[in-house]
Enzyme design. Structure first.
Site, short mmCIF file in Angstrom:
data_model
loop_
_atom_site.label_atom_id
_atom_site.label_comp_id
_atom_site.label_asym_id
_atom_site.label_seq_id
_atom_site.Cartn_x
_atom_site.Cartn_y
_atom_site.Cartn_z
CG ASN A 50 -1.68 1.25 1.41
OD1 ASN A 50 -1.82 2.03 0.48
ND2 ASN A 50 -2.20 1.47 2.62
CE LYS A 72 0.41 3.54 4.87
NZ LYS A 72 0.17 3.70 6.27
CG HIS A 84 -5.82 1.86 5.11
ND1 HIS A 84 -5.38 2.79 6.02
CD2 HIS A 84 -4.80 0.98 4.93
CE1 HIS A 84 -4.13 2.48 6.37
NE2 HIS A 84 -3.76 1.39 5.72
CD GLU A 132 -2.91 5.51 6.74
OE1 GLU A 132 -2.87 5.61 5.50
OE2 GLU A 132 -1.98 5.01 7.40
CD GLU A 192 -3.54 -2.61 7.26
OE1 GLU A 192 -2.45 -2.89 6.77
OE2 GLU A 192 -4.14 -1.53 7.04
N GLY A 218 2.55 2.05 10.79
CA GLY A 218 3.52 3.13 10.63
C GLY A 218 4.23 3.50 11.93
CB SER A 222 5.33 -2.08 11.86
OG SER A 222 4.92 -0.75 12.13
C1 PEP Z 1 -0.76 0.13 5.94
O1 PEP Z 1 -0.79 1.29 5.65
O2 PEP Z 1 -1.65 -0.62 5.50
C2 PEP Z 1 0.32 -0.37 6.80
C3 PEP Z 1 0.22 -1.55 7.31
O3 PEP Z 1 1.39 0.49 7.03
P1 PEP Z 1 2.83 0.11 7.68
O4 PEP Z 1 3.26 -1.18 7.04
O5 PEP Z 1 3.69 1.25 7.32
O6 PEP Z 1 2.60 -0.05 9.14
#
Ligand code: PEP
Length: 261
Positions: free
Chosen positions: A11, A13, A97, A99, A169, A175, A214
């Site tokens: 992803n 973003k 997601h 976000e 998630e 992040g 992460s």
């Molecule tokens: C994501 O944005 O779906 C995500 C898991 O981000 P990160 O891997 O940076 O934690």
């Protein structure tokens, strides 16, 4: 990861211009060209989708978007329809997601409408769910995630449910550099599978459930040893083609076996 084919989705973003995306594609395809054991998806910003369609055409890498509208077309300024995604060869779309939920107020009901639309046109939705830190500390994480999954998927037929991907998630791990332990990821992915079993019976055994938060080249192999973790949705660590390629090679069971990981 039981007998399900693993899925690793990047992803991006809101990163990468058209030039950056096409450069990435050229290098990434080279990195993963020998991968046979899993499905690879790149979920890019809308502006990069059309150029990526051309770059990825002959490769094993699938193209995904990060959001879409539930409506077919019309006066929806700023939105992108499912048909428009198909038009640029997208086959996957991330829905719900955290976000989008947290910053843009997306609700489970909207995610449900989007999932129905995606499935109606033949896109595979990657339906995201996950709790924040407060909810986890209150001991209500399972309840929250099971509720999100149920509401996002309500009313879908077993046939449609068999075509989705779910991504767990935890918001506190996105992040932040904090990965859920593989045991925590397994516990939640198993409870998501139990929820799916309630909705679709034994067919739930076939649905890929991904972990995101992460994930990196050095923790993917351990996560994939868990029976209900079928892959990963990867944010930050998908932005560099070489290190994302390495993450994927570490996830590829054949390569992992050969290298003794
Ligand atoms: C994501 O944005 O779906 C995500 C898991 O981000 P990160 O891997 O940076 O934690």
């Amino acid at each position: 990861m039981a007998n399900r084919r693993p899925v690793i989705a990047g992803n991006w973003k809101m990163f990468k211009t058209v030039n950056e995306a096409t450069d990435y594609a050229v290098r990434f395809i080279e990195e993963v060209k020998d991968v046979t054991e899993l499905d690879i998806i790149l979920c890019a910003p809308f502006t990069a989708l059309y150029p990526l369609k051309n770059e990825l055409e002959e490769s094993i890498v699938h193209l995904g978007a990060q959001n879409m509208a539930w409506a077919d077309q019309g006066a929806f300024t700023g939105e992108i329809s499912a048909q428009m995604l198909l038009d640029v060869a997208c086959t996957y779309v991330i829905l719900g997601h955290s976000e989008r939920r947290e910053m843009f107020g997306e609700t489970d009901e909207e995610i449900n409408k989007k999932a129905r639309k995606a499935l109606a046109v033949g896109l595979t939705p990657i339906v995201c769910c996950g709790e924040n830190l407060n909810v986890r500390e209150e001991g209500k994480a399972v309840e929250r995630v099971q509720g999100q999954v149920t509401r996002a998927l309500v009313g879908l037929s077993v046939e449609d449910l068999s075509k989705i991907i779910v991504a767990y998630e935890p918001i506190w791990a996105i992040g932040t550099g904090k990965t859920a332990s593989s045991k925590d990821a397994q516990e939640m992915c198993a409870s998501i599978r139990a929820t799916l079993t309630g909705l679709m019976g034994l067919a739930a055994e076939k649905v890929p459930i991904l972990y995101g938060g992460s994930v990196k080249a050095d923790n993917i192999a351990e996560l994939l040893t868990e029976p209900d973790v079928d892959g990963a949705l990867v944010g930050g660590a998908s932005l560099d083609p070489i290190s994302f390629g390495k993450l994927i090679l570490n996830a590829n069971p054949l390569v992992a076996r050969v290298e003794g990981i």
